[in-house]
Design a protein around this motif. Structure first.
Motif, PDB file in Angstrom:
ATOM      1  N   UNK A   1     -50.891   7.810  10.989  1.00 30.55           N
ATOM      2  CA  UNK A   1     -50.850   7.271   9.541  1.00 30.55           C
ATOM      3  C   UNK A   1     -51.087   7.936   8.431  1.00 30.55           C
TER       4      UNK A   1
ATOM      5  N   UNK B   1     -53.754   8.080   6.002  1.00 30.32           N
ATOM      6  CA  UNK B   1     -54.503   6.834   5.504  1.00 30.32           C
ATOM      7  C   UNK B   1     -55.034   6.666   6.169  1.00 30.32           C
ATOM      8  N   UNK B   2     -54.599   6.371   7.640  1.00 28.50           N
ATOM      9  CA  UNK B   2     -55.034   5.261   8.689  1.00 28.50           C
ATOM     10  C   UNK B   2     -55.702   5.638  10.429  1.00 28.50           C
ATOM     11  N   UNK B   3     -55.244   6.397  10.431  1.00 30.52           N
ATOM     12  CA  UNK B   3     -55.607   7.307  11.637  1.00 30.52           C
ATOM     13  C   UNK B   3     -54.839   8.332  11.855  1.00 30.52           C
ATOM     14  N   UNK B   4     -56.122   9.764  12.798  1.00 30.32           N
ATOM     15  CA  UNK B   4     -55.597  10.495  12.602  1.00 30.32           C
ATOM     16  C   UNK B   4     -55.698  11.203  14.551  1.00 30.32           C
TER      17      UNK B   4
ATOM     18  N   UNK C   1     -60.795   5.852  12.152  1.00 28.98           N
ATOM     19  CA  UNK C   1     -59.462   6.718  12.217  1.00 28.98           C
ATOM     20  C   UNK C   1     -58.890   7.452  13.013  1.00 28.98           C
TER      21      UNK C   1
END
Lengths: 508, 337
Positions: free
Chosen positions: A278, A280-283, A484
């Protein structure tokens, strides 16, 4: 050399219903000092800041500022005493200009016949901003035009401005996780500013999950654990390992978490998450959930674990990657779609997100599974009530009858109602977000048994524990997230649980 | 080192994401203006007689009462509330005005003082709505809707039977007069717009409107008396409604209570189409001016095109939904009530 003392905190205690958030905390803040506060989530750091700012009132204990009794009822009162706080969530008004935000509530000193002299205000705002070395900001422009880091500097400038004391004595600024979304350069600028403030004699309380940053900037560090201030370290005595050791909480017995009933997960895969992200939040998060497996996700606030859960339960739409259920790719844009796909979640905020307080126990239980109690297309009240009666006995829900409103139940019993709803539904995948939050110890144990029951029924469970210990105790596999990304994966069979210390090292 | 890169990566993506949202917000903020230009262009092409001096005068004339009312509503909506008292309160203002100035029903002849009396009285009723709303902790739509009903009743009672015909010569001058080609009533609405603009941009009251709509807690923690600001907002809105009611009486020449009917919804529409968010904190009076122009031009264009009145209402509704759809942010997953 003895430094001048500004703020003294004596035996501060805060009791919430069901939890002791802060217990007998005493600390000192001296002139021109940077104090680091560290601890796990829920260790009491935020509660302490709220008490200092007058957002909450202590149950016991007192504070003194410059030797005078200090008992703020509002943040405004705290400001007048020279204490200001930069909140994690920014508190600037987006559609007002930078200068209107900085002088918000103080327009009278710029007013003549009721008209505000915006030109003078804009000029003075530049002056305030220059205190924090921020240049290139047009103070007449609306705040939403600036990026997050700039807005944060504006906010810090504002907080410094509003917490100046009338007697011009030094102030104390509280920074709650100021670096969590800043880039390295931005963090450097922030630290430069902090050092500039303290050089003038002001003090800073710096709360962060980033131990390297705390170690870099703080003169003294207080470690919090389970609502207590467990140790005080001077800069020269502190290093990451010592902090880790002091931070990790107590370990409860295996019996408490019903370890003897921990299920060895089957090979049958329920859900496969591949390269989920997501922006900007996690990868790039990948893992599989099997029948009977309990996966615990650990990470600090801002690690992306909350957002990961929101994506899995369909509350947010991922920007990359896939979720496969029984080998089939599923896309959920709303929680009802993910429920249809077999994922049911217990949200974190029970009162706001999970129960309908004015409905009865019976109605609350049947909410996610009307198909089971239908009769000719209508809800069969009889079936609904029978179902509720069964669960009430099975789960030992303490209430006079199934017609009791859920708002009248204790936290533990309300949570059992939520669990009854899960048991009534046939969802094979369960997402438990802080399942024991605000629940007393007895009810906690009952909830742990319920989780064991569910995994014996071959359900796949993802849990975010209220404490690290709880996550370890309940899970058969632990995923650790930081910034993230997935930093480590631990197997946690009942006879070989990982240590909290090992996990914390991957979290911070 | 590895984790440090991870942090930078996420921080970078986060700021990119914020920047993307900001760009979108800026585009959405200019949307009403774009819609206005597109509408003017389309109408000029398809509706014969649209692009003419005479028609522009007509548009400005049609605009006036709605613009006055929307200036009041803008402030109410900016703080996240709503004022539905326009119908009854506006009708009341018109009816009572007609009975206080020279008229065919009684011997009153208070002239300009009659008008002032009405506007002051209506403003006081606005203060009352505001006080009931903030002190009684009742939803603003409920309070103002009830006030509307009550005042509509009083309006009908005031003229007992037939509404009064206005014979005050000043009113005739007002309704027919122009100044540099623009109707006097439109000039009045422009003055109200200017006052509203100054209140919004040059006073602390204006600053607090946005702040209350954005986040009341911040405002409360700053030590500002929110209730007082809100009461002032409802007083201002009632003032605008009163003025709009009087202007309605001027235009119709009779003090009939129906003056207020059918102006509240277009005025709210103008505010929302202009880009003031119904949840508050965003927008302003310039937006509402653009919105009022959009709504008026749609109306005017449809009349020129000879669309039947029944279809007109339907088309108007569709265009309004389309315009709102373009000018609100859909990204935010908020609860829309």
């Amino acid at each position: 050399m003895q430094k001048e003392n500004i703020l003294t905190i004596n035996g501060l205690t805060k009791q919430y219903p069901g939890t002791l958030a802060l217990s007998d905390v005493s600390i000192n803040i001296n002139k021109g000092e940077i104090i680091g506060l560290v601890g796990e989530n829920g260790a009491g750091k935020s509660t302490l800041l709220k008490l200092i700012m007058g957002l909450e009132q202590p149950t016991k204990g007192d504070m003194q500022i410059y030797g005078k009794k200090y008992n703020p009822k509002t943040p405004l009162e705290a400001n007048k005493n020279g204490i200001g706080m930069v909140f994690q969530e920014q508190s600037l008004i987006q559609n007002l200009s930078v200068s209107e935000n900085i002088f918000f509530g103080r327009e009278d000193s710029y007013s003549k016949f009721g008209f505000v002299n915006k030109n003078k205000m804009n000029k003075d705002a530049e002056e305030v901003l220059s205190q924090v070395n921020v240049s290139g900001i047009k103070t007449s422009k609306k705040v939403f035009n600036y990026d997050f880091a700039t807005r944060q500097m504006i906010e810090i400038a504002k907080v410094f401005y509003v917490s100046q004391r009338e007697d011009e004595k030094n102030s104390i600024i509280l920074l709650d996780e100021p670096t969590s979304v800043l880039s390295e350069d931005e963090v450097k600028l922030l630290f430069k500013n902090i050092k500039k403030f303290v050089a003038k004699g002001d003090s800073v309380i710096f709360v962060s999950h980033r131990l390297d940053e705390v170690l870099e900037i703080s003169d003294r560090i207080y470690v919090f654990k389970d609502g207590q201030n467990v140790c005080e370290l001077n800069k020269e005595n502190a290093n990451e390992n010592i902090l880790y050791e002091k931070m990790v909480g107590k370990t409860a017995s295996g019996e408490y978490y019903k370890l003897n009933r921990q299920v060895t997960p089957s090979k049958k895969e329920l859900m496969k998450i591949e390269k989920l992200g997501l922006k900007g939040y996690f990868n790039d998060i990948s893992f599989s959930l099997h029948e009977g497996e309990v996966i615990g996700i650990c990470g600090v606030i801002g690690s992306g674990k909350e957002e990961l859960c929101e994506v899995i339960c369909g509350d947010k739409i991922p920007t990359s990657g896939t979720i496969k259920i029984h080998g089939e790719e599923k896309v959920s844009k709303e929680p009802y779609q993910s429920l249809r796909n077999g994922i049911l979640s217990i949200p974190k905020e029970r009162r706001e997100e999970a129960i309908i307080p004015d409905n009865t126990i019976s109605e609350n239980i049947s909410m996610s599974n009307y198909s089971k109690i239908k009769l000719n297309g209508f809800i069969s009240k009889k079936k609904e009530d029978e179902q509720a009666q069964t669960f009430m006995e099975e789960l030992n829900i303490k209430a006079p009858s199934i017609f009791q409103k859920v708002s009248n139940l204790s936290g533990g019993n309300a949570q059992k109602v939520v669990f009854a709803r899960i048991l009534a539904s046939d969802a094979p995948i369960l997402l438990l977000n802080h399942p024991t939050r605000g629940v007393d110890i007895g009810a906690k144990e009952e909830i742990y048994s319920l989780i064991r029951d569910l995994s014996e029924q071959n359900k796949g469970i993802i849990v975010i524990g209220d404490t690290l210990d709880e996550s370890i105790g309940l899970s058969s596999k632990i995923l650790v997230m930081k910034d993230g990304t997935l930093t480590h994966e631990f197997d946690a069979p009942s006879d070989n649980k990982p240590e909290q210390l090992d996990i914390v090292k991957y979290m911070m | 080192m590895n984790t440090q890169n991870g942090k930078s990566q996420i921080a970078l993506e986060f700021s990119q994401e914020m920047e993307r949202i900001n760009r979108k917000t800026r585009l959405i903020n200019t949307m009403p203006l774009i819609i206005l230009f597109v509408l003017v262009f389309i109408m000029s092409v398809v509706a014969e007689g649209f692009f003419s001096l005479y028609n522009f005068q007509t548009i400005l004339s049609q605009l006036s009462i709605m613009l006055v009312m929307s200036m009041g509503l803008t402030f109410v909506i900016l703080i996240g509330s709503i004022d539905l008292s326009g119908e009854g309160l506006g009708g009341f203002a018109g009816a009572v005005t007609s009975l206080l100035v020279l008229n065919g029903k009684n011997t009153n002849n208070f002239g300009i003082w009659g008008i002032l009396f009405v506007i002051v009285a209506v403003t006081l009723i606005g203060i009352l709505s505001g006080v009931i709303h903030v002190k009684g902790k009742m939803p603003s739509f409920m309070v103002t809707y009830s006030i509307s009903s009550i005042m509509a009743g009083f309006a009908v009672l005031s003229y007992k039977g037939q509404p009064a015909m206005i014979k005050y010569p000043f009113f005739t001058q007002l309704s027919q007069g122009t100044f540099i080609g623009i109707p006097i009533l439109t000039w009045i609405s422009i003055i109200v717009f200017c006052i509203a603009y100054i209140l919004q941009t040059r006073t602390k009251f204006g600053t607090y409107l946005f702040a209350i709509g954005d986040n009341e807690n911040i405002v409360r923690n700053t030590g500002i008396n929110i209730d007082l600001v809100k009461v002032k907002v409802f007083a201002w809105s009632a003032f605008c409604i009163g003025l709009a009611g009087v202007m309605g009486a001027v235009r119709i020449g009779r003090g009939v209570v129906d003056i207020g009917v059918g102006i509240v919804f277009p005025a709210i529409t103008a505010v929302v189409v202009g880009g003031t968010s119904l949840s508050g904190g965003k927008g302003g009076v310039v937006n509402s001016l653009i919105g009022a122009l959009i709504v008026t031009i749609i109306n005017n264009g449809l009349i020129l095109l000879g669309v039947s009145t029944y279809i007109q209402a339907a088309v108007q509704g569709i265009i309004i939904i389309a315009a709102v759809a373009l000018s609100v942010e859909h990204d935010r997953k908020g609860i829309c009530k």
